[in-house]
Motif scaffolding. Structure first.
Motif, PDB file in Angstrom:
ATOM      1  N   VAL A 114       0.845  -1.147   0.102  1.00  4.76           N
ATOM      2  CA  VAL A 114      -0.006   0.026  -0.065  1.00  4.76           C
ATOM      3  C   VAL A 114       0.827   1.229   0.148  1.00  4.76           C
ATOM      4  CG1 VAL A 114      -1.503   1.355   1.232  1.00  4.76           C
ATOM      5  CG2 VAL A 114      -1.666  -1.074   1.128  1.00  4.76           C
ATOM      6  N   VAL A 115       1.892   1.316   0.999  1.00  6.42           N
ATOM      7  CA  VAL A 115       2.793   2.524   0.868  1.00  6.42           C
ATOM      8  C   VAL A 115       3.381   2.728  -0.180  1.00  6.42           C
ATOM      9  CG1 VAL A 115       4.653   3.629   2.226  1.00  6.42           C
ATOM     10  CG2 VAL A 115       3.100   2.301   3.539  1.00  6.42           C
ATOM     11  N   ARG A 116       3.867   1.778  -0.948  1.00  9.86           N
ATOM     12  CA  ARG A 116       4.588   1.883  -1.996  1.00  9.86           C
ATOM     13  C   ARG A 116       3.811   2.255  -3.470  1.00  9.86           C
ATOM     14  NH1 ARG A 116       8.063  -3.926  -1.558  1.00  9.86           N
ATOM     15  NH2 ARG A 116       9.481  -2.940  -0.182  1.00  9.86           N
ATOM     16  N   HIS A 117       2.331   2.679  -3.180  1.00 11.60           N
ATOM     17  CA  HIS A 117       1.662   3.535  -4.047  1.00 11.60           C
ATOM     18  C   HIS A 117       2.400   4.871  -4.348  1.00 11.60           C
ATOM     19  CE1 HIS A 117      -1.415   5.242  -6.202  1.00 11.60           C
ATOM     20  NE2 HIS A 117      -1.713   6.258  -5.194  1.00 11.60           N
ATOM     21  N   ALA A 118       2.838   5.400  -3.158  1.00  2.98           N
ATOM     22  CA  ALA A 118       3.341   6.907  -3.401  1.00  2.98           C
ATOM     23  C   ALA A 118       4.883   6.642  -3.084  1.00  2.98           C
ATOM     24  CB  ALA A 118       2.823   7.749  -2.025  1.00  2.98           C
ATOM     25  N   ALA A 119       5.422   5.676  -2.550  1.00  2.00           N
ATOM     26  CA  ALA A 119       6.628   5.451  -2.180  1.00  2.00           C
ATOM     27  C   ALA A 119       7.181   3.988  -2.767  1.00  2.00           C
ATOM     28  CB  ALA A 119       7.204   5.708  -0.915  1.00  2.00           C
ATOM     29  N   GLU A 247      -6.851  15.271  13.282  1.00  2.00           N
ATOM     30  CA  GLU A 247      -5.345  14.217  13.312  1.00  2.00           C
ATOM     31  C   GLU A 247      -4.377  15.018  12.732  1.00  2.00           C
ATOM     32  OE1 GLU A 247      -5.753   9.547  13.403  1.00  2.00           O
ATOM     33  OE2 GLU A 247      -5.888  10.313  11.283  1.00  2.00           O
ATOM     34  N   ALA A 248      -3.176  14.673  12.991  1.00  6.06           N
ATOM     35  CA  ALA A 248      -2.053  15.250  12.429  1.00  6.06           C
ATOM     36  C   ALA A 248      -2.020  15.263  10.889  1.00  6.06           C
ATOM     37  CB  ALA A 248      -0.812  14.751  12.907  1.00  6.06           C
ATOM     38  N   THR A 249      -2.259  16.189   9.983  1.00  2.00           N
ATOM     39  CA  THR A 249      -2.637  15.958   8.778  1.00  2.00           C
ATOM     40  C   THR A 249      -1.580  15.165   7.754  1.00  2.00           C
ATOM     41  OG1 THR A 249      -1.981  18.393   8.300  1.00  2.00           O
ATOM     42  CG2 THR A 249      -4.498  17.881   8.459  1.00  2.00           C
ATOM     43  N   GLU A 250      -0.479  15.786   7.957  1.00  2.00           N
ATOM     44  CA  GLU A 250       0.705  15.133   6.985  1.00  2.00           C
ATOM     45  C   GLU A 250       1.315  13.833   7.547  1.00  2.00           C
ATOM     46  OE1 GLU A 250       1.925  16.748   4.531  1.00  2.00           O
ATOM     47  OE2 GLU A 250       0.404  18.108   4.826  1.00  2.00           O
ATOM     48  N   LEU A 251       1.105  13.529   8.853  1.00  2.00           N
ATOM     49  CA  LEU A 251       1.132  12.042   9.207  1.00  2.00           C
ATOM     50  C   LEU A 251       0.163  11.118   8.760  1.00  2.00           C
ATOM     51  CD1 LEU A 251       2.377  12.378  12.829  1.00  2.00           C
ATOM     52  CD2 LEU A 251       3.510  11.412  10.885  1.00  2.00           C
ATOM     53  N   ASN A 252      -1.182  11.742   8.744  1.00  2.00           N
ATOM     54  CA  ASN A 252      -2.227  10.941   8.096  1.00  2.00           C
ATOM     55  C   ASN A 252      -2.074  10.368   6.727  1.00  2.00           C
ATOM     56  OD1 ASN A 252      -5.480  10.546   8.905  1.00  2.00           O
ATOM     57  ND2 ASN A 252      -5.351  11.154   6.561  1.00  2.00           N
ATOM     58  N   MET A 253      -1.349  11.197   6.033  1.00  2.00           N
ATOM     59  CA  MET A 253      -1.259  11.014   4.490  1.00  2.00           C
ATOM     60  C   MET A 253      -0.088   9.985   4.431  1.00  2.00           C
ATOM     61  SD  MET A 253      -1.502  14.725   2.942  1.00  2.00           S
ATOM     62  CE  MET A 253      -3.313  15.615   2.849  1.00  2.00           C
ATOM     63  N   ARG A 254       0.502   9.541   5.443  1.00  2.00           N
ATOM     64  CA  ARG A 254       1.889   8.729   5.285  1.00  2.00           C
ATOM     65  C   ARG A 254       1.448   7.380   5.805  1.00  2.00           C
ATOM     66  NH1 ARG A 254       3.142  14.026   4.521  1.00  2.00           N
ATOM     67  NH2 ARG A 254       5.203  13.968   3.347  1.00  2.00           N
ATOM     68  N   LYS A 255      -0.114   7.170   6.174  1.00  2.00           N
ATOM     69  CA  LYS A 255      -0.697   5.835   6.527  1.00  2.00           C
ATOM     70  C   LYS A 255      -0.743   4.689   5.369  1.00  2.00           C
ATOM     71  CE  LYS A 255      -3.590   7.410  10.439  1.00  2.00           C
ATOM     72  NZ  LYS A 255      -5.051   7.840  10.663  1.00  2.00           N
ATOM     73  N   PRO A 256      -0.312   3.722   5.393  1.00  2.00           N
ATOM     74  CA  PRO A 256      -0.541   2.700   6.725  1.00  2.00           C
ATOM     75  C   PRO A 256       0.692   2.457   7.339  1.00  2.00           C
ATOM     76  CG  PRO A 256      -0.616   1.273   4.881  1.00  2.00           C
ATOM     77  CD  PRO A 256      -0.540   2.548   4.304  1.00  2.00           C
ATOM     78  N   SER A 257       1.904   3.361   7.016  1.00  2.00           N
ATOM     79  CA  SER A 257       2.948   3.003   7.792  1.00  2.00           C
ATOM     80  C   SER A 257       3.120   3.324   9.213  1.00  2.00           C
ATOM     81  CB  SER A 257       4.104   4.047   7.236  1.00  2.00           C
ATOM     82  OG  SER A 257       3.876   5.420   7.669  1.00  2.00           O
ATOM     83  N   ASN A 258       4.081   2.735  10.050  1.00  2.64           N
ATOM     84  CA  ASN A 258       3.917   2.955  11.402  1.00  2.64           C
ATOM     85  C   ASN A 258       4.022   4.363  11.919  1.00  2.64           C
ATOM     86  OD1 ASN A 258       3.482   0.327  12.955  1.00  2.64           O
ATOM     87  ND2 ASN A 258       4.903  -0.324  11.514  1.00  2.64           N
ATOM     88  N   LEU A 259       5.059   5.126  10.962  1.00  2.00           N
ATOM     89  CA  LEU A 259       5.120   6.516  11.129  1.00  2.00           C
ATOM     90  C   LEU A 259       3.746   7.244  10.861  1.00  2.00           C
ATOM     91  CD1 LEU A 259       6.723   9.205  11.310  1.00  2.00           C
ATOM     92  CD2 LEU A 259       7.023   9.102   9.030  1.00  2.00           C
TER      93      LEU A 259
END
Length: 474
Positions: A114-119, A247-259
């Motif tokens: 999932v995360v690799r969609h953006a990274a 929620e913290a907006t920029e962190l929200n956009m980094r889900k579903p990583s643990n960060l």
């Protein structure tokens, strides 16, 4: 020809969206008062208070009468009070259903996909990512109540009452009280605020029992009390407040990583603190607040929808709002006896947009979110292994056995960008509220521009925001 910001003509703008020939006239159903894009842009607004303290919504959000939910059909005759003690919060963790077992065994692999969609080059959380996740997750809701040796029902009961001050309790109209509480809620850190009046229908949404087995009983006498077997709720407690936390907006956009999950940790660490202050503030006025923020008293989605905070969406349990998309945590509930003016349900076109978008379900690799249309049908327990599925509404239902609580869906919702990052989001959101002509384009924004999902590593070089919240979302 009228120019938008004197650089792009309306025709060129629409052509750029693949709608040559349609023009703004194709969307004039939005409002007959808009003549060009400049007028639409200037009409855009956030969630601020207007004259008299009423909530001012974006121009494309309409209100409905109390008790109506234009985007969610409810058959109250089929709604039954649920026994919270028989509903597992995260059945995924214990279920022996084959899909749940597979998801647990392959969690890291699915998360990376999932995360690799953006990274595309992302190989997992670094030690500093884990350190942030651990720091934000240290203090959770139970820490606030365990030292006090009390439950959430009555709360701390530490704030001085009017009687102890030799003063009369606060007396105001329902409208004045609603404005007063909205101010207090904002001060303490709550984001959204809504009110639903309990009647014979909405009482059915209150759980019959808490997870500890104690019954929630509506009683005819005036005794508010907690015993070993029950919570006694007098009839004067008929105002259910629903409130949220950004929620913290920029962190929200980094889900579903643990960060990215640190956004949820941080919200849950603050929610009880806010909740205690709210409960004690109401006590200081001479009234009571029955603290239901944790979900022990009532489910969040129905009351959030009825109070007009947002709309029921394909993400099932997660309410989506016009102002913040899915970037809110804790659709908290608090029952009170202070007279309040109920807020109205809304129609922002969110549920209708979900019919064709399906972005959240596409990126739910755990297959917990439905891909089909809303239905009255509940999940079959024998097939899914789910211990409970809510009845009485036509909508979407989460497969809780499959759901790992990774919250990837919250990162991908196109409404996260509505009216916050540029004018076009507000324009398209407004159009989708009444007509589907832009739906495919709006859904593709996430795919092509990653408005809802970003590389976790990039967060460390991102602009810093107080509490991680982009000011555009405040």
């Amino acid at each position: 020809m009228t120019k938008f910001h004197s650089t792009v003509s309306r025709r060129d703008f629409m052509k750029g969206l693949g709608l040559a020939g349609a023009g703004l006239g194709a969307a004039t159903v939005l409002s007959p008062g808009f003549h060009d894009l400049d007028e639409v842009s200037s009409a855009s607004s956030g969630s601020t208070s207007g004259p008299g303290g009423e909530l001012r919504r974006p121009w494309w959000v309409s209100e409905k009468d109390h008790g109506q939910t234009a985007t969610l059909e409810i058959d109250w005759s089929q709604v039954q009070r649920a026994d919270r003690s028989k509903i597992s919060t995260f059945p995924y963790r214990q279920s022996d259903h084959p899909k749940a077992v597979y998801n647990r065994e392959h969690f890291d692999e699915l998360q990376r996909e999932v995360v690799r969609h953006a990274a595309p080059e992302w190989n997992g959380d670094s030690i500093r990512d884990w350190a942030i996740n651990g720091a934000t997750g240290v203090l959770r809701f139970y820490n606030y109540y365990t030292p006090a040796k009390t439950t959430m029902f009555m709360g701390y009961q530490k704030a001085p009452t009017p009687e102890s001050r030799n003063m009369p309790r606060w007396e105001g109209t329902a409208e004045e009280n609603t404005l007063m509480l909205r101010h207090a809620f904002k001060l303490f850190g709550a984001t959204d605020f809504g009110v639903t009046v309990l009647d014979e229908n909405t009482k059915k949404l209150v759980f019959a029992k808490e997870s500890n087995g104690k019954a929630y009983n509506f009683v005819s006498d005036d005794t508010l009390a907690e015993t070993d077997t029950e919570y006694r709720i007098p009839s004067r407690f008929k105002y259910m407040i629903t409130w949220t936390h950004q929620e913290a907006t920029e962190l929200n956009m980094r889900k579903p990583s643990n960060l990215g999950s640190s956004a949820s940790n941080l919200a849950y660490s603050r929610l009880p603190f806010i909740s205690v202050q709210l409960q004690e503030f109401i006590r200081g006025l001479g009234y009571h607040g029955i603290n239901a923020w944790s979900g022990e008293m009532a489910p969040s989605n129905p009351f959030g929808t009825l109070a007009g905070i947002g709309e029921h969406a394909r993400m099932c349990f997660v309410l989506v709002t016009p102002e913040r998309g899915s970037m809110i945590r804790g659709m908290c509930r608090m029952l009170t006896d202070i007279p309040l003016e109920p807020t109205k349900p809304i129609d922002a076109g969110i549920s209708r947009f979900c019919l064709t978008c399906k972005t959240c379900s596409k990126f739910c690799l755990f297959e917990a979110l439905p891909n089909d249309d809303p239905t009255w049908d509940v999940h079959d327990q024998a097939t899914t292994g789910m211990p409970y599925s809510p009845t009485g509404f036509k909508g979407w239902r989460l497969n809780t056995v499959n759901c790992s609580n990774c919250t990837a869906c919250m990162a991908f919702c196109p409404f996260n960008a509505s009216g916050r990052y540029s004018f076009i989001h507000d324009f398209v959101a407004g159009t989708s509220s009444v007509t589907p002509i832009f739906n495919s384009f709006f859904a593709q924004m996430e795919e092509s521009m990653h408005y809802g999902n970003k590389d976790p590593e990039s967060w460390w070089n991102n602009q810093e925001y107080l509490y991680g919240i982009n000011p555009k979302f405040i």
